[in-house]
Design an enzyme around this catalytic site. Structure first.
Site, PDB file in Angstrom:
ATOM      1  N   TYR A 335      47.719  38.853  28.994  1.00  0.00           N
ATOM      2  CA  TYR A 335      48.048  37.434  28.936  1.00  0.00           C
ATOM      3  C   TYR A 335      47.424  36.585  30.025  1.00  0.00           C
ATOM      4  O   TYR A 335      48.017  35.615  30.471  1.00  0.00           O
ATOM      5  CB  TYR A 335      49.566  37.174  28.847  1.00  0.00           C
ATOM      6  CG  TYR A 335      50.488  38.233  29.412  1.00  0.00           C
ATOM      7  CD1 TYR A 335      51.271  39.011  28.548  1.00  0.00           C
ATOM      8  CD2 TYR A 335      50.594  38.453  30.779  1.00  0.00           C
ATOM      9  CE1 TYR A 335      52.124  39.974  29.044  1.00  0.00           C
ATOM     10  CE2 TYR A 335      51.453  39.423  31.284  1.00  0.00           C
ATOM     11  CZ  TYR A 335      52.208  40.174  30.403  1.00  0.00           C
ATOM     12  OH  TYR A 335      53.050  41.133  30.899  1.00  0.00           O
ATOM     13  N   CYS A 362      36.007  50.992  28.841  1.00  0.00           N
ATOM     14  CA  CYS A 362      35.061  50.582  27.804  1.00  0.00           C
ATOM     15  C   CYS A 362      35.648  49.484  26.930  1.00  0.00           C
ATOM     16  O   CYS A 362      35.922  49.681  25.743  1.00  0.00           O
ATOM     17  CB  CYS A 362      34.683  51.790  26.962  1.00  0.00           C
ATOM     18  SG  CYS A 362      33.767  52.965  27.935  1.00  0.00           S
ATOM     19  N   GLU A 363      35.886  48.345  27.520  1.00  0.00           N
ATOM     20  CA  GLU A 363      36.438  47.155  26.855  1.00  0.00           C
ATOM     21  C   GLU A 363      35.884  45.966  27.612  1.00  0.00           C
ATOM     22  O   GLU A 363      36.040  45.898  28.838  1.00  0.00           O
ATOM     23  CB  GLU A 363      37.963  47.094  27.029  1.00  0.00           C
ATOM     24  CG  GLU A 363      38.774  48.084  26.259  1.00  0.00           C
ATOM     25  CD  GLU A 363      38.925  47.707  24.804  1.00  0.00           C
ATOM     26  OE1 GLU A 363      39.028  46.507  24.502  1.00  0.00           O
ATOM     27  OE2 GLU A 363      38.922  48.629  23.970  1.00  0.00           O
TER      28      GLU A 363
END
Ligand SMILES: *Cc1c(COP(=O)(O)O)cnc(C)c1O
Length: 432
Positions: A335, A362-363
């Site tokens: 958020y 890995c994002e």
């Protein structure tokens, strides 16, 4: 940087936390590392308990919401400080039990407690269940009867006060999965049902109106609405409920713009409103609970990382990659939560470098903060993120099979491990 009695800068220009050099902590215990200052935690506990003594004749208790940060040592500290403990799952209850936390001071929350969790709670002898729905009331009756016990309960009420960070609204019908609504008669139906169950003893009402709230007004309004309902119950059934739990949600400082209310002011203002209302209704004042989570541990915590790479994309931004990320702090990814960061080994230098702090997962969304001002970074620096004591370790994951960091408690210049670092062996412990 946020100023706090916990922080300092020593002669080497290093950030100190609770009297410990953060760079030495990183060397000794490795990174990423959660560091918690015990003095801050204990001080906030005392402020809440003290405010009940001072403003409400001691007729109340602060209850730590352990979902903010749960481990055995934290349960022990809370027990020593005389607070109660909120748990929301069998796992949090198990942690409390393993730490020797007194069962009668445990409050069992949750909107979908399983049969096994309720059994565990009854077996352990938790002081109160906070019942969320009619099915739970039936389950409590069935399982308490089987064990020849009586389950003491509070009913979770949706008072129709919806508090956001800097504002609050009173809605007719709040959309929430938690509890019974006042407006449509759900709450009254639940009271009637609970009063008929022989192995369930209805002691009082509970509400929790939000989190990271900076305003006292919504707490006052929620208390008044619940007192109105208590009066209604008394007048219609002859039963006077004795306890009122007003939940948690008190805001903390993440960035310098945040302006939290001093933690002992809530009770000062709320207790005046309660006492006044009870006089008008000729009701004895209820025993009151407040349930802080974030504010007890949030500002006590700092996360230390090592910087691996500094990647400048001309005219776009600079990514500063650290050896942790959304696995130890998912709150920015979830958020866009604000945080203050600094280079701990350059704490005396000006924060004049605009950095996007990225994790190692890995994002692309694996960020801790975007475009935030820190000291000029380079590989090998120690990056500190402040106010990470709440909802960081407790929300950590093993994504990409990253082991969870250790938690170190500092106090007056001494440091000790309270949760050891996970190993690769821990990661495959459940694999068959
Ligand atoms: C989460 C929660 C709290 C604590 O909220 P904070 O914002 O951490 O103070 C208290 N009571 C209940 C029922 C909660 O769900």
């Amino acid at each position: 940087m946020i100023t706090s009695e916990s922080f300092g800068v020593n002669a080497e220009g290093h950030l100190t936390i609770g009297g410990c050099d953060s760079v030495k902590l990183a060397e000794t215990f490795g990174t990423p590392l959660y560091v918690m200052d015990e003095n801050v935690i204990r001080k906030v506990c005392r402020m809440y308990q003290g405010s009940l003594e001072k403003y409400y004749q001691g007729k109340g208790q602060a209850v730590y919401a352990s979902k903010a940060f749960s481990c055995k040592e934290m349960c022990r500290i809370v027990a020593e400080e005389g607070l109660g403990l909120d748990v929301v799952s069998g796992g949090e209850l198990y942690t409390a039990k393993a730490a020797g936390f007194p069962a009668e001071r445990v409050y069992f929350h949750g909107n979908n407690k399983t049969r096994d969790e309720i059994k565990f709670g009854l077996e352990f002898g938790v002081g109160h269940f906070v019942a969320d729905n009619l099915e739970e009331l039936e389950l409590l009756q069935e399982l308490a009867a089987e064990r020849n016990q009586t389950a003491k309960i509070l009913l979770r009420i949706k008072p129709g006060v919806d508090a956001h960070t800097h504002e609050f609204i009173r809605t007719g019908q709040i959309d929430s999965k938690f509890g019974f609504a006042l407006e449509n008669g759900e709450a009254k139906q639940a009271v009637q049902k609970a009063l008929q169950l022989p192995n369930v003893q209805l002691i009082g009402l509970h509400c929790h109106i939000g989190s990271q709230i900076f305003d006292v007004a919504p707490f006052v309004l929620a208390a008044e609405l619940l007192l109105d309902f208590m009066k209604e119950i008394r007048d219609e059934t002859g039963t006077l409920l004795k306890e009122l739990n007003l939940g948690g949600g008190y805001g903390i400082k993440y960035v310098k713009e945040d302006t939290p209310v001093p933690y002992d002011q809530y009770m000062q203002i709320v207790s005046e409103a309660i006492i006044k209302r009870c006089e008008a209704y000729q009701m004895e004042i209820p025993y009151v609970y407040m349930e802080p989570g974030r504010s007890i541990v949030g500002e006590a915590g700092v996360t230390l990382y090592e910087v691996g790479s500094v990647k400048t994309i001309p005219n776009i931004r600079t990514y500063v990659s650290v050896n942790g990320g959304m696995t130890d702090n998912p709150r920015y990814a979830l958020y866009h939560a604000p945080y203050t960061a600094l280079i701990a080994n350059k704490a005396a230098e000006p924060a004049d470098f605009c950095a996007t702090i990225a994790g190692k997962c890995c994002e692309s969304g694996d960020l801790i903060q975007e475009n935030t001002m820190i000291q000029k970074p380079q590989a090998g620096d120690i990056l500190a993120v402040l106010s990470t004591g709440a909802y960081n370790y407790s929300m950590a994951s093993n994504y990409n099979r990253n082991p969870k960091p250790a938690v170190v408690m500092v106090r007056d210049g001494e440091a000790r491990v309270i949760v050891r670092r996970e190993t690769y062996e821990d990661l495959i412990r459940c694999d068959v």
